[in-house]
Design a protein around this motif. Structure first.
Motif, PDB file in Angstrom:
ATOM      1  N   LEU A   1     -16.146   5.572  -6.076  1.00 51.15           N
ATOM      2  CA  LEU A   1     -15.248   6.713  -5.918  1.00 51.15           C
ATOM      3  C   LEU A   1     -15.005   7.273  -7.310  1.00 51.15           C
ATOM      4  CD1 LEU A   1     -12.640   5.036  -3.537  1.00 51.15           C
ATOM      5  CD2 LEU A   1     -14.681   6.324  -2.899  1.00 51.15           C
ATOM      6  N   LYS A   2     -15.138   8.573  -7.476  1.00 49.54           N
ATOM      7  CA  LYS A   2     -15.054   9.142  -8.816  1.00 49.54           C
ATOM      8  C   LYS A   2     -13.719   9.802  -9.143  1.00 49.54           C
ATOM      9  CE  LYS A   2     -19.979   9.791  -9.361  1.00 49.54           C
ATOM     10  NZ  LYS A   2     -21.041  10.657  -9.811  1.00 49.54           N
ATOM     11  N   GLU A   3     -12.953  10.174  -8.121  1.00 46.74           N
ATOM     12  CA  GLU A   3     -11.714  10.913  -8.359  1.00 46.74           C
ATOM     13  C   GLU A   3     -10.588  10.359  -7.502  1.00 46.74           C
ATOM     14  OE1 GLU A   3     -12.412  15.082  -7.820  1.00 46.74           O
ATOM     15  OE2 GLU A   3     -14.246  15.039  -9.002  1.00 46.74           O
ATOM     16  N   PHE A   4      -9.354  10.588  -7.941  1.00 48.48           N
ATOM     17  CA  PHE A   4      -8.200  10.108  -7.204  1.00 48.48           C
ATOM     18  C   PHE A   4      -8.189  10.644  -5.776  1.00 48.48           C
ATOM     19  CE2 PHE A   4      -5.888  10.011 -11.519  1.00 48.48           C
ATOM     20  CZ  PHE A   4      -6.393   8.760 -11.794  1.00 48.48           C
TER      21      PHE A   4
ATOM     22  N   LYS B   1      -7.753   9.397  -0.729  1.00 54.60           N
ATOM     23  CA  LYS B   1      -6.972   9.927   0.394  1.00 54.60           C
ATOM     24  C   LYS B   1      -7.435   9.288   1.700  1.00 54.60           C
ATOM     25  CE  LYS B   1      -5.788  14.340  -1.662  1.00 54.60           C
ATOM     26  NZ  LYS B   1      -5.807  15.786  -1.523  1.00 54.60           N
ATOM     27  N   PRO B   2      -6.494   9.112   2.636  1.00 56.22           N
ATOM     28  CA  PRO B   2      -6.830   8.446   3.904  1.00 56.22           C
ATOM     29  C   PRO B   2      -7.958   9.119   4.679  1.00 56.22           C
ATOM     30  CG  PRO B   2      -4.482   9.020   3.801  1.00 56.22           C
ATOM     31  CD  PRO B   2      -5.117   9.494   2.548  1.00 56.22           C
TER      32      PRO B   2
ATOM     33  N   ILE C   1     -11.325  -1.840  -6.165  1.00 53.35           N
ATOM     34  CA  ILE C   1     -11.077  -2.186  -7.565  1.00 53.35           C
ATOM     35  C   ILE C   1     -11.009  -0.887  -8.354  1.00 53.35           C
ATOM     36  CG2 ILE C   1     -11.872  -3.428  -9.604  1.00 53.35           C
ATOM     37  CD1 ILE C   1     -13.522  -5.209  -7.696  1.00 53.35           C
ATOM     38  N   LEU C   2      -9.854  -0.613  -8.944  1.00 53.21           N
ATOM     39  CA  LEU C   2      -9.695   0.543  -9.818  1.00 53.21           C
ATOM     40  C   LEU C   2     -10.064   0.082 -11.226  1.00 53.21           C
ATOM     41  CD1 LEU C   2      -6.267   1.913  -8.504  1.00 53.21           C
ATOM     42  CD2 LEU C   2      -8.575   2.612  -7.829  1.00 53.21           C
ATOM     43  N   VAL C   3     -11.014   0.781 -11.861  1.00 48.76           N
ATOM     44  CA  VAL C   3     -11.557   0.352 -13.145  1.00 48.76           C
ATOM     45  C   VAL C   3     -11.265   1.401 -14.218  1.00 48.76           C
ATOM     46  CG1 VAL C   3     -13.664  -0.301 -14.384  1.00 48.76           C
ATOM     47  CG2 VAL C   3     -13.420  -0.878 -11.957  1.00 48.76           C
ATOM     48  N   ASP C   4     -10.841   0.923 -15.377  1.00 47.83           N
ATOM     49  CA  ASP C   4     -10.606   1.812 -16.518  1.00 47.83           C
ATOM     50  C   ASP C   4     -10.918   1.033 -17.787  1.00 47.83           C
ATOM     51  OD1 ASP C   4      -9.869   4.016 -18.019  1.00 47.83           O
ATOM     52  OD2 ASP C   4      -7.818   4.094 -17.270  1.00 47.83           O
TER      53      ASP C   4
ATOM     54  N   LYS D   1      -0.646   8.088 -11.516  1.00 50.04           N
ATOM     55  CA  LYS D   1      -1.280   9.080 -10.635  1.00 50.04           C
ATOM     56  C   LYS D   1      -2.201   8.375  -9.637  1.00 50.04           C
ATOM     57  CE  LYS D   1      -1.291  12.914 -13.920  1.00 50.04           C
ATOM     58  NZ  LYS D   1      -2.136  13.778 -14.762  1.00 50.04           N
ATOM     59  N   ALA D   2      -2.949   7.415 -10.123  1.00 48.91           N
ATOM     60  CA  ALA D   2      -3.848   6.666  -9.248  1.00 48.91           C
ATOM     61  C   ALA D   2      -3.044   5.864  -8.231  1.00 48.91           C
ATOM     62  CB  ALA D   2      -4.746   5.739 -10.064  1.00 48.91           C
ATOM     63  N   LEU D   3      -1.976   5.221  -8.676  1.00 45.53           N
ATOM     64  CA  LEU D   3      -1.154   4.426  -7.774  1.00 45.53           C
ATOM     65  C   LEU D   3      -0.452   5.298  -6.740  1.00 45.53           C
ATOM     66  CD1 LEU D   3       0.346   1.783 -10.229  1.00 45.53           C
ATOM     67  CD2 LEU D   3      -1.541   1.506  -8.599  1.00 45.53           C
ATOM     68  N   SER D   4      -0.119   6.515  -7.123  1.00 47.15           N
ATOM     69  CA  SER D   4       0.467   7.458  -6.175  1.00 47.15           C
ATOM     70  C   SER D   4      -0.534   7.783  -5.074  1.00 47.15           C
ATOM     71  CB  SER D   4       0.899   8.728  -6.905  1.00 47.15           C
ATOM     72  OG  SER D   4       1.378   9.673  -5.989  1.00 47.15           O
ATOM     73  N   ALA D   5      -1.789   8.011  -5.457  1.00 48.22           N
ATOM     74  CA  ALA D   5      -2.844   8.280  -4.474  1.00 48.22           C
ATOM     75  C   ALA D   5      -3.065   7.059  -3.579  1.00 48.22           C
ATOM     76  CB  ALA D   5      -4.142   8.672  -5.180  1.00 48.22           C
ATOM     77  N   VAL D   6      -3.033   5.873  -4.167  1.00 45.46           N
ATOM     78  CA  VAL D   6      -3.202   4.633  -3.404  1.00 45.46           C
ATOM     79  C   VAL D   6      -2.076   4.485  -2.384  1.00 45.46           C
ATOM     80  CG1 VAL D   6      -3.035   2.104  -3.601  1.00 45.46           C
ATOM     81  CG2 VAL D   6      -4.567   3.369  -5.113  1.00 45.46           C
TER      82      VAL D   6
END
Length: 160
Positions: free
Chosen positions: A7-10, A14-15, A27-30, A41-46
């Motif tokens: 997945l490339k973008e937040f 989305k559901p 796994i969110l990677v940074d 922002k990522a956690l908000s999307a999650v």
């Protein structure tokens, strides 16, 4: 028998775009997590995707500021990192040396043009890290040139 979906973008979280099953793990990677603003922002999307729970996702970062790691831990979010970084000045000195070191850094930063938003690093992270592109959480003296005697002196780890 593991398959990987990138997945490339937040918005890909989305559901309507991602439905996690009981066999899925996200796994969110940074490379680096600094102040945690982008992470939030990522956690908000999650959080908007009910199929993603604290039990089927984690965060993986090469390096993370201790403050951001503490926030993740407090929220019970599983996270893995190779390097946990403390603030360069505030976490390494006590009064009266702390105030003296901060004042010295402010005087140095006054010589850097157009850097007011990043004083002491973005969100005052006081980071001491460089990557392929030095994060703006790092003290700006490392990534933004200074003006000395009317001449610009390049920073050692330019962001641009």
């Amino acid at each position: 028998n593991v398959s990987v979906k990138l997945l490339k973008e937040f918005r890909d979280l989305k559901p309507e775009k991602l439905i996690m099953t009981e066999n899925d793990f996200l796994i969110l990677v940074d490379d680096y997590i600094g102040s945690g603003k982008t992470l939030n922002k990522a956690l908000s999307a999650v959080s908007q995707n009910e199929s993603i729970t604290k039990h089927n996702f984690s965060i993986l970062a090469m390096a993370i500021q201790e403050q951001a790691k503490n926030e993740l831990d407090a929220q019970g979010i599983l996270n893995f990192n190779s390097l946990v970084l403390r603030k360069g000045i505030s976490d390494n000195f006590t009064s009266p040396d702390l105030e003296t070191k901060i004042e010295i850094m402010k005087r140095i930063e006054n010589k850097i043009p157009k850097v007011s938003k990043y004083r002491m690093g973005y969100e005052k992270s006081e980071a001491l890290i460089t990557l392929m592109r030095t994060p703006n959480n790092t003290f700006p003296i490392f990534w933004k040139g200074i003006i000395s005697k009317g001449e610009e002196i390049e920073a050692p780890f330019q962001r641009y």
